[in-house]
Enzyme design. Structure first.
Site, PDB file in Angstrom:
ATOM      1  N   HIS A 220       0.331  -1.551  -0.060  1.00 38.60           N
ATOM      2  CA  HIS A 220      -0.009   0.050  -0.177  1.00 38.60           C
ATOM      3  C   HIS A 220       0.261   1.462   0.202  1.00 38.60           C
ATOM      4  CE1 HIS A 220      -2.713   2.773   1.539  1.00 38.60           C
ATOM      5  NE2 HIS A 220      -3.628   1.962   0.265  1.00 38.60           N
ATOM      6  N   LYS A 222       3.571   4.614  -1.108  1.00 41.63           N
ATOM      7  CA  LYS A 222       3.290   5.364  -2.221  1.00 41.63           C
ATOM      8  C   LYS A 222       4.833   5.847  -2.220  1.00 41.63           C
ATOM      9  CE  LYS A 222      -1.086   5.161  -1.359  1.00 41.63           C
ATOM     10  NZ  LYS A 222      -1.716   4.271  -0.522  1.00 41.63           N
ATOM     11  N   ASP A 227      17.141  10.949  -7.455  1.00 38.87           N
ATOM     12  CA  ASP A 227      18.455  10.364  -7.501  1.00 38.87           C
ATOM     13  C   ASP A 227      19.083   9.957  -6.214  1.00 38.87           C
ATOM     14  OD1 ASP A 227      19.057  10.940 -10.113  1.00 38.87           O
ATOM     15  OD2 ASP A 227      18.939  13.078  -9.980  1.00 38.87           O
ATOM     16  N   HIS A 394      -9.363  10.835   1.814  1.00 41.87           N
ATOM     17  CA  HIS A 394      -8.317   9.812   1.722  1.00 41.87           C
ATOM     18  C   HIS A 394      -6.771   9.923   2.531  1.00 41.87           C
ATOM     19  CE1 HIS A 394      -5.467   6.893  -0.491  1.00 41.87           C
ATOM     20  NE2 HIS A 394      -6.692   5.954  -0.293  1.00 41.87           N
ATOM     21  N   LYS A 396      -4.268  10.703   5.319  1.00 45.65           N
ATOM     22  CA  LYS A 396      -3.767  10.079   6.304  1.00 45.65           C
ATOM     23  C   LYS A 396      -2.732  10.743   7.358  1.00 45.65           C
ATOM     24  CE  LYS A 396      -4.797   6.725   3.267  1.00 45.65           C
ATOM     25  NZ  LYS A 396      -4.943   6.867   2.865  1.00 45.65           N
ATOM     26  N   ASP A 401       0.116  16.218  19.499  1.00 47.66           N
ATOM     27  CA  ASP A 401       1.330  17.689  20.481  1.00 47.66           C
ATOM     28  C   ASP A 401       1.650  18.131  19.491  1.00 47.66           C
ATOM     29  OD1 ASP A 401       0.137  17.096  22.397  1.00 47.66           O
ATOM     30  OD2 ASP A 401       1.176  15.341  23.376  1.00 47.66           O
TER      31      ASP A 401
END
Length: 475
Positions: A220, A222, A227, A394, A396, A401
């Protein structure tokens, strides 16, 4: 023997076989399934409906990713040497966290906290793709690319062309995609990449034919690394919907992150572990880890089923346990297990401002229904739940704090135990302030959820929610 007797005997033999296999798999479930709830669910299913449960167990019941586990634990000599060398090179950038959560995060992720980083918050698809394609176009030596979903639409075509352009310019391109998440990616799409000299591989559940249909253990993550100097992680995949072009969802709310500095080396290592599993190759990369003047502290936490414990579950629980003032979480899927829910409840009871931001719209019905069953135990303990109303949410993101986290992991069983995820954390005050402002704006575009949104619903709806929750271990 008459035909009907043959058919009856065949059905009886098949039934006996399924019951026998069910008993064998019950033993396997007892020894391998990670949670007691999951174990009980499998035992009941395998006893009562073995002709359905046996094939389902084959598809989703596997609890470990054995070959990847061996590599992740250092039994792959080449990967172990690479990881040791990276840690050695980063020693002069490394800082030892002096707080409980920092020590826990470093232990669970297996990667160091480093200073000398530059973190750029990217809000929504347009901003993310603009930065991403600009960085891809600047690549001079190599590109590492890993997405859960890649679609052959307008954004997908632009993405493909961007990779091809760099490959034709002499840049080495390594493209990794999940075999289930990107199952609609056409052979023609991949052949165009191959023709340009781009190496590609799918991240499957195993490299052997007997496990090819295993549905668990999705990659899952991404990740894009340019470089060895810049990296991207976050919630956005490659598809038109991330630019709000999907008529069903409309505006798409997401968050991504661009990183420069020593943390990029940690992200590279995560990619290399995945690539080595999928392609059986360790590319030659840049590992120097130059510091940036922004000098922001960051840590990379990869989590997944290869870990000896449920690392992401423990990260979220520890964030809740150590929060003192606020704990704000934005997630499209709110299906916490008992441990995480208890930690969230305890934080709220001791006076922490706990807020959970979830979508108004549903993209996965079972997960959406399951979330309703958590409204009452959360809200009655003082947790504030919000529904994002301006399109689909969508992202996450967690803000505990002054510690901010952006990544790919949700608050559901798949991210806790089944998916390979990656998250970036930072205690930098400026970055935490940016994340706070972003979430504050999201809350203004949301409505607060009340308990009666579940309790006052018709009986059949509440029953459906309770039934959906039973499927949480495999959602």
């Amino acid at each position: 023997m008459p035909g009907h007797e043959i058919l009856t005997a065949t059905l009886a033999a098949a039934l006996l076989l399924f019951h026998g296999l069910g008993l064998v798999l019950i033993v396997h479930a007892l020894m391998n399934v990670r949670t007691s709830q999951g174990t009980i669910a499998w035992i009941v299913s395998l006893l009562a409906l073995p002709w359905i449960a046996v094939p389902m167990y084959y598809l989703t019941g596997k609890s470990r990713f054995s070959g990847y586990v061996r590599a992740r634990r250092g039994e792959d000599a080449d990967l172990r040497k690479l990881a040791e060398d990276m840690h050695q090179r980063l020693r002069h950038h490394e800082i030892k966290p002096d707080d409980a959560f920092g020590r826990a995060a470093e232990f669970l992720g297996g990667l160091p906290f480093t200073r000398g980083n530059e973190l750029t918050l990217l809000i929504d698809g347009e901003e993310t793709f603009e930065a991403l394609f600009k960085s891809i176009a600047s690549a001079q030596t190599y590109l590492l690319v890993n997405f859960f979903i890649v679609k052959n639409d307008r954004v997908g075509h632009r993405f493909k062309q961007a990779l091809i352009d760099r490959a034709k310019a002499g840049v080495r391109v390594y493209f990794l995609y999940d075999e289930l998440g990107s199952n609609k990616l056409s052979r023609a799409y991949l052949k165009e990449l191959e023709a340009a000299g781009i190496k590609h591989a799918y991240f499957g559940s195993n490299r052997y034919w007997v496990s090819r249909v295993q549905l668990n253990f999705r990659n899952h993550r991404k990740i894009v690394v340019v470089d060895g100097k810049e990296a991207f992680v976050g919630g956005i995949n490659v598809g038109d919907e991330y630019l709000g072009r999907d008529q069903r969802f409309g505006a798409w709310r997401d968050t991504h992150l661009k990183l420069r500095g020593p943390s990029v080396q940690a992200i590279q290592l995560v990619f290399i572990e995945d690539w080595n599993w999928a392609a059986d190759e360790i590319p030659d990369l840049e590992w120097s880890g130059h510091a940036e003047t922004a000098d922001q502290i960051a840590a990379i936490i990869p989590t997944g089923p290869a870990d000896p414990v449920e690392s992401w579950q423990l990260v979220v629980a520890e964030l809740a346990n150590t929060a003192r003032e606020r704990l704000w979480i934005a997630t499209p899927y709110f299906v916490p297990d008992g441990g995480v829910l208890t930690a969230l409840q305890a934080a709220s009871i001791r006076g922490v401002d706990v807020r959970i931001l979830i979508p108004e719209k549903a993209d996965h019905l079972l997960v959406w229904l399951s979330a309703f069953t958590y409204f009452e135990p959360a809200i009655t303990c003082g947790i504030k739940l919000f529904r994002y109303t301006r399109g689909f949410l969508h992202q996450k993101v967690i803000l505990s704090d002054q510690l901010a986290c952006v990544g790919t992991a949700n608050l559901d069983n798949r991210s806790f135990r089944l998916n390979f995820e990656i998250s970036a954390l930072s205690a930098d005050p400026a970055f935490a302030s940016d994340v706070a402002k972003m979430l504050e704006n999201d809350f203004t575009l949301s409505r607060e959820v009340k308990v009666d949104e579940f309790t006052s619903r018709p009986f059949l709806f509440r029953l459906a929610c309770r039934a959906a929750r039973l499927t949480a271990p495999v959602q």
